[in-house]
Design a protein around this motif. Structure first.
Motif, PDB file in Angstrom:
ATOM      1  N   ALA A 160       0.831  -1.211   0.000  1.00  0.00           N
ATOM      2  CA  ALA A 160       0.000   0.000   0.000  1.00  0.00           C
ATOM      3  C   ALA A 160       0.858   1.250   0.000  1.00  0.00           C
ATOM      4  O   ALA A 160       0.570   2.227  -0.714  1.00  0.00           O
ATOM      5  CB  ALA A 160      -0.924  -0.006   1.222  1.00  0.00           C
ATOM      6  N   ARG A 161       1.913   1.231   0.784  1.00  0.00           N
ATOM      7  CA  ARG A 161       2.790   2.398   0.842  1.00  0.00           C
ATOM      8  C   ARG A 161       3.491   2.637  -0.495  1.00  0.00           C
ATOM      9  O   ARG A 161       3.629   3.781  -0.954  1.00  0.00           O
ATOM     10  CB  ARG A 161       3.827   2.187   1.940  1.00  0.00           C
ATOM     11  N   ALA A 162       3.926   1.558  -1.142  1.00  0.00           N
ATOM     12  CA  ALA A 162       4.579   1.704  -2.445  1.00  0.00           C
ATOM     13  C   ALA A 162       3.602   2.221  -3.489  1.00  0.00           C
ATOM     14  O   ALA A 162       3.948   3.074  -4.315  1.00  0.00           O
ATOM     15  CB  ALA A 162       5.165   0.359  -2.877  1.00  0.00           C
ATOM     16  N   LEU A 163       2.363   1.726  -3.474  1.00  0.00           N
ATOM     17  CA  LEU A 163       1.369   2.211  -4.417  1.00  0.00           C
ATOM     18  C   LEU A 163       1.058   3.685  -4.204  1.00  0.00           C
ATOM     19  O   LEU A 163       0.822   4.432  -5.158  1.00  0.00           O
ATOM     20  CB  LEU A 163       0.083   1.387  -4.281  1.00  0.00           C
ATOM     21  N   ALA A 164       1.076   4.127  -2.943  1.00  0.00           N
ATOM     22  CA  ALA A 164       0.797   5.531  -2.643  1.00  0.00           C
ATOM     23  C   ALA A 164       1.951   6.430  -3.069  1.00  0.00           C
ATOM     24  O   ALA A 164       1.732   7.542  -3.559  1.00  0.00           O
ATOM     25  CB  ALA A 164       0.521   5.700  -1.154  1.00  0.00           C
ATOM     26  N   PRO A 186      14.621   4.172  -1.735  1.00  0.00           N
ATOM     27  CA  PRO A 186      13.170   4.021  -1.526  1.00  0.00           C
ATOM     28  C   PRO A 186      12.405   3.691  -2.808  1.00  0.00           C
ATOM     29  O   PRO A 186      11.520   2.838  -2.807  1.00  0.00           O
ATOM     30  CB  PRO A 186      12.758   5.381  -0.957  1.00  0.00           C
ATOM     31  N   ARG A 187      12.774   4.352  -3.904  1.00  0.00           N
ATOM     32  CA  ARG A 187      12.081   4.078  -5.164  1.00  0.00           C
ATOM     33  C   ARG A 187      12.359   2.661  -5.638  1.00  0.00           C
ATOM     34  O   ARG A 187      11.442   1.953  -6.100  1.00  0.00           O
ATOM     35  CB  ARG A 187      12.531   5.086  -6.217  1.00  0.00           C
ATOM     36  N   LEU A 188      13.597   2.213  -5.518  1.00  0.00           N
ATOM     37  CA  LEU A 188      13.951   0.851  -5.919  1.00  0.00           C
ATOM     38  C   LEU A 188      13.211  -0.167  -5.067  1.00  0.00           C
ATOM     39  O   LEU A 188      12.689  -1.172  -5.582  1.00  0.00           O
ATOM     40  CB  LEU A 188      15.465   0.653  -5.808  1.00  0.00           C
ATOM     41  N   ALA A 189      13.165   0.073  -3.740  1.00  0.00           N
ATOM     42  CA  ALA A 189      12.478  -0.861  -2.844  1.00  0.00           C
ATOM     43  C   ALA A 189      10.981  -0.921  -3.159  1.00  0.00           C
ATOM     44  O   ALA A 189      10.387  -2.001  -3.176  1.00  0.00           O
ATOM     45  CB  ALA A 189      12.699  -0.440  -1.391  1.00  0.00           C
ATOM     46  N   ASP A 190      10.395   0.245  -3.418  1.00  0.00           N
ATOM     47  CA  ASP A 190       8.960   0.271  -3.732  1.00  0.00           C
ATOM     48  C   ASP A 190       8.656  -0.518  -5.000  1.00  0.00           C
ATOM     49  O   ASP A 190       7.733  -1.333  -5.040  1.00  0.00           O
ATOM     50  CB  ASP A 190       8.483   1.714  -3.899  1.00  0.00           C
ATOM     51  N   ARG A 191       9.408  -0.276  -6.031  1.00  0.00           N
ATOM     52  CA  ARG A 191       9.121  -0.923  -7.306  1.00  0.00           C
ATOM     53  C   ARG A 191       9.435  -2.412  -7.264  1.00  0.00           C
ATOM     54  O   ARG A 191       8.767  -3.216  -7.918  1.00  0.00           O
ATOM     55  CB  ARG A 191       9.877  -0.217  -8.428  1.00  0.00           C
ATOM     56  N   GLU A 238      -7.459  18.977   8.625  1.00  0.00           N
ATOM     57  CA  GLU A 238      -8.098  19.991   7.775  1.00  0.00           C
ATOM     58  C   GLU A 238      -7.292  20.156   6.490  1.00  0.00           C
ATOM     59  O   GLU A 238      -6.071  20.002   6.466  1.00  0.00           O
ATOM     60  CB  GLU A 238      -8.171  21.322   8.528  1.00  0.00           C
ATOM     61  N   THR A 239      -7.974  20.467   5.415  1.00  0.00           N
ATOM     62  CA  THR A 239      -7.309  20.623   4.129  1.00  0.00           C
ATOM     63  C   THR A 239      -8.029  21.660   3.290  1.00  0.00           C
ATOM     64  O   THR A 239      -9.227  21.885   3.472  1.00  0.00           O
ATOM     65  CB  THR A 239      -7.261  19.285   3.369  1.00  0.00           C
ATOM     66  N   THR A 240      -7.270  22.272   2.386  1.00  0.00           N
ATOM     67  CA  THR A 240      -7.869  23.222   1.452  1.00  0.00           C
ATOM     68  C   THR A 240      -8.301  22.535   0.161  1.00  0.00           C
ATOM     69  O   THR A 240      -8.820  23.186  -0.741  1.00  0.00           O
ATOM     70  CB  THR A 240      -6.851  24.331   1.117  1.00  0.00           C
ATOM     71  N   GLY A 241      -8.069  21.209   0.074  1.00  0.00           N
ATOM     72  CA  GLY A 241      -8.501  20.459  -1.099  1.00  0.00           C
ATOM     73  C   GLY A 241      -7.554  20.530  -2.271  1.00  0.00           C
ATOM     74  O   GLY A 241      -7.933  20.190  -3.393  1.00  0.00           O
ATOM     75  N   LYS A 242      -6.307  20.973  -2.064  1.00  0.00           N
ATOM     76  CA  LYS A 242      -5.353  21.045  -3.165  1.00  0.00           C
ATOM     77  C   LYS A 242      -4.903  19.645  -3.577  1.00  0.00           C
ATOM     78  O   LYS A 242      -5.087  18.677  -2.864  1.00  0.00           O
ATOM     79  CB  LYS A 242      -4.138  21.881  -2.755  1.00  0.00           C
ATOM     80  N   ALA A 243      -4.312  19.584  -4.749  1.00  0.00           N
ATOM     81  CA  ALA A 243      -3.856  18.301  -5.282  1.00  0.00           C
ATOM     82  C   ALA A 243      -2.766  17.717  -4.404  1.00  0.00           C
ATOM     83  O   ALA A 243      -1.924  18.431  -3.863  1.00  0.00           O
ATOM     84  CB  ALA A 243      -3.341  18.477  -6.696  1.00  0.00           C
ATOM     85  N   ILE A 244      -2.780  16.395  -4.279  1.00  0.00           N
ATOM     86  CA  ILE A 244      -1.762  15.702  -3.494  1.00  0.00           C
ATOM     87  C   ILE A 244      -0.533  15.477  -4.373  1.00  0.00           C
ATOM     88  O   ILE A 244      -0.638  14.918  -5.475  1.00  0.00           O
ATOM     89  CB  ILE A 244      -2.304  14.361  -2.969  1.00  0.00           C
ATOM     90  N   ARG A 245       0.582  15.929  -3.865  1.00  0.00           N
ATOM     91  CA  ARG A 245       1.842  15.708  -4.568  1.00  0.00           C
ATOM     92  C   ARG A 245       2.888  15.273  -3.555  1.00  0.00           C
ATOM     93  O   ARG A 245       3.223  16.029  -2.642  1.00  0.00           O
ATOM     94  CB  ARG A 245       2.296  16.982  -5.284  1.00  0.00           C
ATOM     95  N   ARG A 246       3.360  14.044  -3.714  1.00  0.00           N
ATOM     96  CA  ARG A 246       4.341  13.500  -2.774  1.00  0.00           C
ATOM     97  C   ARG A 246       5.753  13.708  -3.305  1.00  0.00           C
ATOM     98  O   ARG A 246       6.015  13.605  -4.500  1.00  0.00           O
ATOM     99  CB  ARG A 246       4.073  12.023  -2.544  1.00  0.00           C
ATOM    100  N   PHE A 247       6.647  13.993  -2.352  1.00  0.00           N
ATOM    101  CA  PHE A 247       8.031  14.273  -2.712  1.00  0.00           C
ATOM    102  C   PHE A 247       8.981  13.191  -2.222  1.00  0.00           C
ATOM    103  O   PHE A 247      10.169  13.224  -2.537  1.00  0.00           O
ATOM    104  CB  PHE A 247       8.463  15.633  -2.138  1.00  0.00           C
ATOM    105  N   ASP A 248       8.463  12.241  -1.402  1.00  0.00           N
ATOM    106  CA  ASP A 248       9.323  11.162  -0.911  1.00  0.00           C
ATOM    107  C   ASP A 248       9.257   9.986  -1.883  1.00  0.00           C
ATOM    108  O   ASP A 248       8.322   9.832  -2.655  1.00  0.00           O
ATOM    109  CB  ASP A 248       8.884  10.713   0.478  1.00  0.00           C
ATOM    110  N   GLY A 249      10.252   9.116  -1.850  1.00  0.00           N
ATOM    111  CA  GLY A 249      10.280   7.946  -2.715  1.00  0.00           C
ATOM    112  C   GLY A 249      10.478   8.252  -4.181  1.00  0.00           C
ATOM    113  O   GLY A 249      10.172   7.421  -5.040  1.00  0.00           O
ATOM    114  N   MET A 250      10.980   9.464  -4.491  1.00  0.00           N
ATOM    115  CA  MET A 250      11.121   9.848  -5.894  1.00  0.00           C
ATOM    116  C   MET A 250      12.378   9.268  -6.529  1.00  0.00           C
ATOM    117  O   MET A 250      12.452   9.112  -7.745  1.00  0.00           O
ATOM    118  CB  MET A 250      11.166  11.377  -6.009  1.00  0.00           C
ATOM    119  N   SER A 251      13.382   8.948  -5.736  1.00  0.00           N
ATOM    120  CA  SER A 251      14.632   8.461  -6.303  1.00  0.00           C
ATOM    121  C   SER A 251      15.383   7.642  -5.261  1.00  0.00           C
ATOM    122  O   SER A 251      14.987   7.581  -4.089  1.00  0.00           O
ATOM    123  CB  SER A 251      15.509   9.638  -6.763  1.00  0.00           C
TER     124      SER A 251
END
Length: 534
Positions: A67-71, A278-283, A262-275
């Motif tokens: 689940a974490r890798a998919l997210a 972590p990215r290798l482990a996720d994939r 609470e949230t303003t409803g902005k788009a979710i953009r994650r910055f972790d696991g990009m390279s």
């Protein structure tokens, strides 16, 4: 109005189960003599607890990294199709999926042939506790991963921006952001998986390997099918309900109170696991999950492709089975989704009062418990009870479709509830006060406020419920006939007449239909852009 509808739904669930139990007890006449304290019952109870506990633990442990890798890996190639693939195990009849697992993990399966090719002659045995655990993880790990993923995706976008600004590493993000969201879902997910494993019947019968791997559900079936001892079957059902109910009560107290950011409803953009690592482990983890879940379906597809599919599709009986299955699945899924939405909304309205009394709290607790309780009522008990109830009114076959639809709708309630309840709760926390202050209600609120954020969970819940109904054989096994043929009933009838090629072809077609449902229930990936909307 909503509270009355929720109360009616709760009453319908309890009445449907209660009448079936009363009919079975009345059929026994003198009540029968039985004991729940013999050595056999103690043995099957211990094994039931052992296999259900281990299956739940393994399913959750493997689901968390998936689940974490998919997210984190929103751009993972084929991510949306992996999500759809992970919904397929729920939709196939258990025996079909078990046959796919045997073709991969069995004595003559792909894995053992590969081991023999490299000189390892000792085969892996899929039968016994190992096979049961393997099958339960195959069915329940994808379910747990999708439910956890839905929880992670509800985390406000501001959390991810803050974590990036603070330079939080992967483990810190998991500990302070992802884990709180997952932890709040764990009791419900664990309870659902434990109940599914504790009440597992077909998988235990197929992969158990003998009497040493029997469960309470098997004992209930034997009491009804071979001994026709309804009091013993009801008592065993009560033992199963009490045992699992006690666990659910413990899990309920362990569950932390929900905390919605609470949230303003902005788009979710994650910055972790990009390279990096972590990215290798996720994939790598996602690739392993794809192989584990996908190989049995490849085996089913390979076997099904050997059948004469054009002839099967052109048969009139297949057309009738497809039409009947589709009608039952659509009606039962719609009923299940509407009932769950009403019950979740009723529970929230009752507890939202300034000082809810004891009766109100008990009513709300009963609503929440009923969505899980129904899973503990074995379908064979419900089906047999309603068969006995309807028999005095003439031909049971005329009323069979309504009973099958009702049983399928009730059996889907736990799954639909796990999908809709968290989403509806989060949405209510974020929108109820604003909608009330603006005076928006009724259909206008449903169209402009409720439907846009709840569309995805509603479609997911509907596809889950339809897939479960399409793959159901428990209720149809009692009521199925030449007048009411479903795809699972047709599949099992072909297997029973040793037409294995036809059975494999029907299994493939059933899997393709379930895949279509998961495509419809899992909308395509929506690429979030900064400042856009998801």
């Amino acid at each position: 109005m909503t509270i009355a509808a929720g109360a009616f739904s709760l009453g319908g669930v309890l009445l449907f189960v209660g009448l079936a139990a009363v009919a079975l007890l009345a059929q026994s006449g003198n009540g029968g003599a039985y004991s729940l304290f013999d050595a056999y019952i103690w043995r099957v109870t211990r094994f039931t607890l052992l296999q259900a506990s281990l299956s739940t633990l393994l399913s959750i442990l493997f689901a968390i990294p998936v689940a974490r890798a998919l997210a984190r890996q929103a751009s993972f190639p084929g991510r949306i199709w992996l999500l759809r693939l992970m919904a397929l195990p729920l939709g196939l009849p258990a025996l079909v999926a078990a046959l796919g697992l045997i073709q991969v993990w069995g004595r003559q399966g792909l894995l053992n042939r590969s081991l023999a090719a490299v000189g390892l002659q000792e085969p892996i045995s899929i039968y016994g506790l190992f096979g049961i655990l393997l099958a339960h993880v195959f069915f329940n790990m994808p379910l747990a991963a999708r439910l956890m993923l839905a929880g992670i995706e509800r985390i406000p976008a501001e959390y991810w921006r803050t974590s990036a600004n603070l330079g939080m590493r992967s483990m810190a993000v998991f500990r302070f952001i992802e884990w709180p969201a997952i932890r709040g879902l764990l009791p419900g997910i664990a309870g659902l998986i434990f109940m599914l494993c504790a009440t597992s019947f077909t998988l235990v019968l197929t992969l158990g390997g003998g009497p040493a791997a029997s469960t309470i559900e098997v004992a209930i079936y034997q009491a009804l099918r071979f001994d026709f001892d309804p009091p013993r079957a009801i008592a065993l059902s009560g033992l199963q309900v009490g045992m699992t109910g006690a666990l659910l009560l413990v899990l309920k107290f362990l569950a932390p109170p929900p905390q919605e950011g609470e949230t303003t409803g902005k788009a979710i953009r994650r910055f972790d696991g990009m390279s990096g690592l972590p990215r290798l482990a996720d994939r790598t983890g996602l690739a392993l999950a794809l192989v584990f879940v996908g190989l049995p379906f490849v085996a089913i597809a390979y076997s099904g492709a050997q059948a004469d599919l054009p002839r099967l599709v052109s048969e009139p009986i297949f057309h009738r089975a497809l039409a009947t299955s589709a009608a039952i699945a659509l009606l039962s899924a719609a009923i299940s989704v509407v009932m769950t939405a009403l019950m979740v909304r009723t529970q929230r309205l009752v507890l939202a009062r300034r000082r809810p009394g004891v009766a109100a709290r008990m009513f709300a607790a009963a609503i929440g418990a009923s969505t899980s309780f129904i899973l503990l009522a074995p379908p064979v008990v419900l089906g047999a009870g309603w068969f006995l109830l309807l028999r005095p009114f003439g031909d049971v076959a005329r009323l069979a479709p309504a009973v099958v639809i009702a049983i399928n709708a009730l059996m889907a309630l736990p799954f639909v509830h796990r999908v809709l309840a968290p989403a509806m709760t989060t949405h209510a926390v974020r929108s109820d006060r604003l909608a009330a202050s603006l005076g928006i209600g009724g259909l206008h609120r449903l169209r402009w406020i409720d439907w846009p954020p709840l569309r995805k969970p509603v479609l997911m819940a509907l596809s889950f419920a339809m897939a479960l109904s399409l793959g159901d054989l428990g209720a149809v096994a009692l009521f199925g006939s030449q007048d009411m043929v479903t795809l699972p009933w047709l599949l099992y009838s072909r297997m029973g007449s040793y037409r294995t090629a036809d059975a494999a072809g029907i299994a493939l077609l059933l899997g393709l239909i379930c895949l279509i449902l998961t495509v419809l229930g899992t909308p395509g990936a929506e690429r979030p852009d900064e400042g856009g909307s998801t």
